[in-house]
Design an enzyme around this catalytic site. Sequence first.
Site, short mmCIF file in Angstrom:
data_model
loop_
_atom_site.label_atom_id
_atom_site.label_comp_id
_atom_site.label_asym_id
_atom_site.label_seq_id
_atom_site.Cartn_x
_atom_site.Cartn_y
_atom_site.Cartn_z
N CYS A 90 -49.07 23.83 -0.95
CA CYS A 90 -50.00 23.60 -1.47
C CYS A 90 -51.05 24.86 -1.04
O CYS A 90 -51.31 25.14 -2.07
CB CYS A 90 -50.55 22.28 -0.62
SG CYS A 90 -49.84 20.86 -1.01
N1 LIG Z 1 -45.56 18.47 -0.56
C1 LIG Z 1 -46.85 18.18 -0.46
O1 LIG Z 1 -47.25 17.82 0.79
C2 LIG Z 1 -47.78 17.94 -1.54
C3 LIG Z 1 -49.09 17.29 -1.22
C4 LIG Z 1 -49.90 16.97 -2.16
C5 LIG Z 1 -49.46 17.49 -3.49
N2 LIG Z 1 -48.39 18.14 -3.83
C6 LIG Z 1 -47.98 18.45 -5.26
O2 LIG Z 1 -47.19 17.66 -5.73
C7 LIG Z 1 -46.35 18.09 -6.51
C8 LIG Z 1 -44.88 17.76 -6.30
O3 LIG Z 1 -44.75 18.52 -5.08
P1 LIG Z 1 -43.60 18.07 -4.07
O4 LIG Z 1 -43.86 18.79 -2.68
O5 LIG Z 1 -43.19 16.83 -4.05
O6 LIG Z 1 -42.34 19.04 -5.04
P2 LIG Z 1 -40.96 18.92 -4.65
O7 LIG Z 1 -40.28 20.08 -5.03
O8 LIG Z 1 -40.51 18.41 -3.28
O9 LIG Z 1 -40.40 17.83 -5.61
C9 LIG Z 1 -40.40 17.86 -7.06
C10 LIG Z 1 -39.23 17.09 -7.72
O10 LIG Z 1 -39.48 17.30 -9.16
C11 LIG Z 1 -38.23 17.41 -9.42
N3 LIG Z 1 -38.33 18.05 -11.05
C12 LIG Z 1 -38.48 19.36 -11.30
N4 LIG Z 1 -38.50 19.18 -12.82
C13 LIG Z 1 -38.55 18.29 -13.20
C14 LIG Z 1 -38.09 17.59 -14.44
N5 LIG Z 1 -38.64 18.51 -15.56
N6 LIG Z 1 -38.06 16.28 -14.68
C15 LIG Z 1 -37.79 15.65 -13.54
N7 LIG Z 1 -37.96 16.03 -12.41
C16 LIG Z 1 -38.08 17.43 -12.11
C17 LIG Z 1 -37.38 18.23 -8.54
O11 LIG Z 1 -35.98 18.25 -8.98
C18 LIG Z 1 -38.02 17.86 -7.22
O12 LIG Z 1 -37.03 16.71 -6.95
C19 LIG Z 1 -46.79 19.59 -6.82
O13 LIG Z 1 -47.58 19.84 -7.71
C20 LIG Z 1 -47.46 19.75 -5.32
O14 LIG Z 1 -48.26 20.90 -5.26
C21 LIG Z 1 -47.54 18.30 -3.02
#
Ligand SMILES: NC(=O)c1ccc[n+]([C@@H]2O[C@H](COP(=O)([O-])OP(=O)(O)OC[C@H]3O[C@@H](n4cnc5c(N)ncnc54)[C@H](O)[C@@H]3O)[C@@H](O)[C@H]2O)c1
Length: 463
Positions: free
Chosen positions: A302
Site C-alpha cells: 500500500c
Molecule cells: N494487503 C493489504 O493490507 C491491503 C490493504 C488495503 C488495500 N489493499 C489493496 O487490495 C488489493 C489487493 O491486495 P492484496 O494485498 O490482497 O493482494 P494479493 O497479492 O495478496 O492478492 C491478490 C490476489 O489476486 C489474484 N489475482 C491476480 N490477478 C487475478 C485475476 N485476473 N483474476 C483473479 N485473481 C487474480 C492473485 O493470484 C492473488 O491471489 C490491492 O489493490 C491492494 O492495494 C491491500
Amino acid sequence: MEARISTISKQLSKQELDKKKSRTRLKLVTAGEDKRILQSRVYDVAVIGLGYVGLPLCLAFAKSGASVLGVDVDVSKSTSIQAGKSYIKHIASTDIATAVENKTLSATDDFSKLTNAESILICVPTPLTINRTPDLSYVKNTVKALAPHLREKQLVVLESTTYPGTTDEVVKPILEAGSGLIAGEDFYLAYSPEREDPGNPKSNFSDCPKVIGGLSSVCLEKACSLYERIVKNVVPVSDCKIAEATKLMENIFRSINIALVNELKVIYSQMGINVWEVIQAASTKPFGYMPFYPGPGLGGHCIPIDPFYLSWKALEFGHHTRLIELAGEINTAMPDYVVSRVIDALNDSGKPVKKSRVLILGIAYKADVDDDRESPSYVIMQALEKRGAFVSYNDPHVPVIQPGRSHHAEAGRESVPISNNFDVILLCTNHKEYKEFNFEALNVPLVDCRNASSSRPASYYAA
Ligand SMILES: NC(=O)c1ccc[n+]([C@@H]2O[C@H](COP(=O)([O-])OP(=O)(O)OC[C@H]3O[C@@H](n4cnc5c(N)ncnc54)[C@H](O)[C@@H]3O)[C@@H](O)[C@H]2O)c1
C-alpha cells in the site's frame, strides 16, 4: 446512514435523470423482477482475488451466513481453501475449514461460476510498473474475464486501491463492452476500498467503517446493504471517485507522516537526541498530534505504491504532487541510511563491509506477518551484497523466501538461526520474537531500525 444515502441519492438522481434522457435502453425494473432474477443465484457473494484482502473478506461474509465463492487465477489458492488450509500466516486454517464444512465458502479458478453470484467483489493487485506508473493489468484482466459471465441485476464492487476515475473510466467500459449490459441500469457498479490491517490483533473487521461510492443511487444502496452484513458502519459517499480518492488520501497521509519522522530521525540522531523518546513524549499531547514511527523504509502493497497512483493521475490535470514525491524521496532514501549505520557499526569493530557477515532480522515488511512484498529488507540486503558483504536473514514468519515481484533473485533463500557467527546484526522488523531476544548475551554489534530490542549489546546503533 439512510438519511445520508437519501441526501446522496437526491444529488445523484438529478445527474441520472439527465443521463437517462439520452439513453434508449432504459428499463424500469420492478422490485418483483429483481427478486425473480436473484432467486436463481447460488452464491450471495463472489470474491475475485483471494490474497491478503480477498481471503479475510470471504471469511467475513461466510461468518455472516452468506454463501461465498472465492475465485483466483492461482489454482493453489482455491485448492488450499477447498482443503480447509490457510496460506496466509495470520489467518487460521480452522476458520477456512469451518466455513468450507458449513458450505458457506467454496473456491474455484472457474470464472463461469461468477454468473451464479448476486454480488461480485474484486480484490486483485494494483502495483506499479517498473517506470512507477499504475499497473492496472490485473484489474483489466479480471473485468475482461468477468464480463462474459455478467448477468442482469448483479452488483460488481471494485475493492482494489486505485486512482480516482478507475471504476468509471476503466472498469465500467470493459464490463459493458464484454457483457452487452449497461452499468447502473442492467447491473450495479460500486467502489469500496479495503482497510485491512494485517497482523494487528486489535483490528476487528466489523468495527472498521466501510466507505462506499456507487455509480448511481441504486448502485450505492445495493452496495451499502451488502456490506452492512459484515460491518457495523457503512459510509456512503457521493460517487466512486470520492471513495477512490478517500483510500488514496488515507495512504498518502501515512506516507507523508512517516517521511517526516524518518527525516527527524536522521537529524535528531546527529544531535544526539533519541527520536523514539521524542515521539513517546509528544504522544502525551491529547490533541493535534498522532504518532508515526520511523523505520528502514516503506514496505507492503500500500504505502510505497498507492500515493503514486494519484501522482500519475494528477499529471493529467497539469499538477505535480510535490509533497507526495518528496515524501517518496525521503522514504526511499532510508535503506541507504540504514546501510550507512551498518557500515558505522562494522567500522567501529575495525572491519570493512567486504566479506563481513551480516544477519538481517526480519524480511517481512511489518511486525508479526509473513508479507514481504516491497520489503525494504531486500533493498538493504542487495545494497550490502553489492559492497561484498555475506548477508543472511532470520524471519520466523518467512522460513523460505518465495518468488515475488520485488525480489526474484532472493527466492529460495532460507532463514537461519540468530547466533554470534556474524559481524553485525541488523534488526529491520519488530517481530515480537526480537523484542524478547537476549541480544546482550550474544554480544554482536546490533543496528536497530525499530527501537525494538529491550536487551542491548554494548555496541548498539539506532538506525
Ligand atoms: N494487503 C493489504 O493490507 C491491503 C490493504 C488495503 C488495500 N489493499 C489493496 O487490495 C488489493 C489487493 O491486495 P492484496 O494485498 O490482497 O493482494 P494479493 O497479492 O495478496 O492478492 C491478490 C490476489 O489476486 C489474484 N489475482 C491476480 N490477478 C487475478 C485475476 N485476473 N483474476 C483473479 N485473481 C487474480 C492473485 O493470484 C492473488 O491471489 C490491492 O489493490 C491492494 O492495494 C491491500
